[in-house]
Design a protein around this motif. Structure first.
Motif, short mmCIF file in Angstrom:
data_model
loop_
_atom_site.label_atom_id
_atom_site.label_comp_id
_atom_site.label_asym_id
_atom_site.label_seq_id
_atom_site.Cartn_x
_atom_site.Cartn_y
_atom_site.Cartn_z
N ALA A 1 0.87 -1.18 0.00
CA ALA A 1 0.00 0.00 0.00
C ALA A 1 0.90 1.23 0.00
O ALA A 1 1.70 1.42 0.92
CB ALA A 1 -0.91 0.00 1.23
N MET A 2 0.79 2.02 -1.05
CA MET A 2 1.62 3.21 -1.20
C MET A 2 0.72 4.44 -1.05
O MET A 2 -0.11 4.71 -1.93
CB MET A 2 2.34 3.19 -2.54
N TYR A 3 0.87 5.14 0.06
CA TYR A 3 0.03 6.28 0.38
C TYR A 3 0.68 7.57 -0.10
O TYR A 3 1.76 7.93 0.34
CB TYR A 3 -0.22 6.34 1.89
N LYS A 4 -0.01 8.26 -1.00
CA LYS A 4 0.51 9.51 -1.54
C LYS A 4 0.50 10.59 -0.46
O LYS A 4 -0.20 10.48 0.55
CB LYS A 4 -0.32 9.92 -2.75
N THR A 5 1.27 11.63 -0.69
CA THR A 5 1.41 12.70 0.29
C THR A 5 0.05 13.30 0.64
O THR A 5 -0.65 13.79 -0.25
CB THR A 5 2.36 13.79 -0.24
N PRO A 6 -0.34 13.26 1.92
CA PRO A 6 -1.64 13.80 2.34
C PRO A 6 -1.58 15.31 2.55
O PRO A 6 -0.50 15.90 2.62
CB PRO A 6 -1.89 13.08 3.67
N LYS A 7 -2.75 15.91 2.68
CA LYS A 7 -2.83 17.35 2.95
C LYS A 7 -2.22 17.68 4.31
O LYS A 7 -1.57 18.70 4.47
CB LYS A 7 -4.28 17.82 2.89
N ASP A 8 -2.45 16.82 5.30
CA ASP A 8 -1.96 17.04 6.67
C ASP A 8 -1.25 15.76 7.13
O ASP A 8 -1.91 14.80 7.56
CB ASP A 8 -3.12 17.40 7.58
N ALA A 9 0.07 15.73 7.02
CA ALA A 9 0.83 14.53 7.35
C ALA A 9 0.67 14.11 8.80
O ALA A 9 0.58 12.92 9.10
CB ALA A 9 2.31 14.74 7.02
N ALA A 10 0.61 15.06 9.72
CA ALA A 10 0.47 14.73 11.14
C ALA A 10 -0.88 14.07 11.41
O ALA A 10 -0.96 13.08 12.16
CB ALA A 10 0.65 15.97 12.01
N ALA A 11 -1.95 14.59 10.79
CA ALA A 11 -3.28 14.00 10.96
C ALA A 11 -3.31 12.60 10.35
O ALA A 11 -3.91 11.67 10.91
CB ALA A 11 -4.35 14.90 10.34
N PHE A 12 -2.69 12.43 9.18
CA PHE A 12 -2.60 11.12 8.54
C PHE A 12 -1.94 10.14 9.51
O PHE A 12 -2.46 9.05 9.75
CB PHE A 12 -1.79 11.22 7.25
N TYR B 1 5.27 10.00 -2.17
CA TYR B 1 4.55 9.11 -1.26
C TYR B 1 4.94 9.45 0.16
O TYR B 1 6.10 9.72 0.46
CB TYR B 1 4.86 7.64 -1.56
N HIS B 2 3.95 9.38 1.04
CA HIS B 2 4.18 9.67 2.46
C HIS B 2 4.58 8.42 3.23
O HIS B 2 5.42 8.47 4.12
CB HIS B 2 2.91 10.27 3.06
N LEU B 3 3.98 7.28 2.86
CA LEU B 3 4.20 6.04 3.61
C LEU B 3 3.95 4.85 2.70
O LEU B 3 3.06 4.89 1.85
CB LEU B 3 3.23 5.99 4.81
N VAL B 4 4.75 3.82 2.89
CA VAL B 4 4.56 2.55 2.17
C VAL B 4 4.40 1.46 3.21
O VAL B 4 5.24 1.31 4.10
CB VAL B 4 5.75 2.24 1.24
N ALA B 5 3.32 0.70 3.09
CA ALA B 5 3.07 -0.42 4.00
C ALA B 5 3.19 -1.72 3.22
O ALA B 5 2.75 -1.81 2.07
CB ALA B 5 1.67 -0.32 4.61
N ALA C 1 -6.62 8.77 3.81
CA ALA C 1 -5.67 8.89 2.71
C ALA C 1 -6.19 9.89 1.67
O ALA C 1 -6.49 9.51 0.54
CB ALA C 1 -5.40 7.52 2.08
N ASP C 2 -6.28 11.16 2.06
CA ASP C 2 -6.85 12.16 1.15
C ASP C 2 -5.95 12.47 -0.05
O ASP C 2 -6.39 13.05 -1.03
CB ASP C 2 -7.22 13.44 1.89
N GLY C 3 -4.70 12.04 0.00
CA GLY C 3 -3.81 12.18 -1.15
C GLY C 3 -3.95 11.04 -2.13
O GLY C 3 -3.43 11.08 -3.24
N GLY C 4 -4.65 9.99 -1.70
CA GLY C 4 -4.82 8.80 -2.53
C GLY C 4 -3.87 7.69 -2.11
O GLY C 4 -2.94 7.91 -1.34
N ALA C 5 -4.15 6.51 -2.59
CA ALA C 5 -3.33 5.34 -2.26
C ALA C 5 -3.32 4.39 -3.45
O ALA C 5 -4.31 4.26 -4.16
CB ALA C 5 -3.87 4.62 -1.04
N ASP C 6 -2.17 3.77 -3.67
CA ASP C 6 -2.03 2.74 -4.69
C ASP C 6 -1.81 1.42 -3.97
O ASP C 6 -0.95 1.33 -3.08
CB ASP C 6 -0.84 3.03 -5.60
N LEU C 7 -2.58 0.40 -4.34
CA LEU C 7 -2.45 -0.92 -3.73
C LEU C 7 -2.03 -1.92 -4.79
O LEU C 7 -2.59 -1.96 -5.89
CB LEU C 7 -3.78 -1.37 -3.11
N PHE C 8 -1.05 -2.74 -4.45
CA PHE C 8 -0.55 -3.79 -5.33
C PHE C 8 -0.47 -5.08 -4.53
O PHE C 8 -0.08 -5.05 -3.37
CB PHE C 8 0.86 -3.46 -5.84
N PHE C 9 -0.81 -6.21 -5.13
CA PHE C 9 -0.58 -7.48 -4.46
C PHE C 9 -0.13 -8.51 -5.46
O PHE C 9 -0.50 -8.50 -6.62
CB PHE C 9 -1.78 -7.95 -3.62
#
Length: 102
Positions: free
Chosen positions: A6-17, A54-58, A88-96
């Motif tokens: 799960a690749m989370y794109k940069t959100p509007k508010d990183a701390a809230a994310f 991207y802000h975070l990758v899980a 995830a207001d910046g969007g997210a890409d999911l791959f499996f």
């Protein structure tokens, strides 16, 4: 083994994310049946050319692709997937995919 990335794109508010992700989403995702391992990136997500946007990758690991798909179809998997738009207001890409050692 199979992995869900799960690749989370940069959100509007990183701390809230981060607050929501770690307090609410991670506990939901950890309930997904068959989950073997769950890790997340720390710090900046980069490419050879610089920041990746991207802000975070899980990374979530399961025994097989079939087990992963079954897990995503479970009530717990559906709850975790349905939770993503809440933070995830910046969007997210999911791959499996299945993996093999080389």
């Amino acid at each position: 083994m199979a992995k869900l990335i799960a690749m989370y794109k940069t959100p509007k508010d990183a701390a809230a994310f981060d607050r929501y992700y770690f307090a609410t989403h991670v506990p939901l995702a950890k309930k997904i049946p068959g989950l073997r391992k769950y890790d997340v990136s720390t710090g900046t997500v980069e490419t050879p050319g610089g920041p990746a946007g991207y802000h975070l990758v899980a990374t979530l690991q399961f025994d097989s692709l079939a087990a992963l798909k079954t897990a995503l179809g479970s009530p717990e998997g559906q709850a975790a997937a349905g939770d993503i738009p809440k933070f995830a207001d910046g969007g997210a890409d999911l791959f499996f995919f299945d993996t093999k050692d080389v």
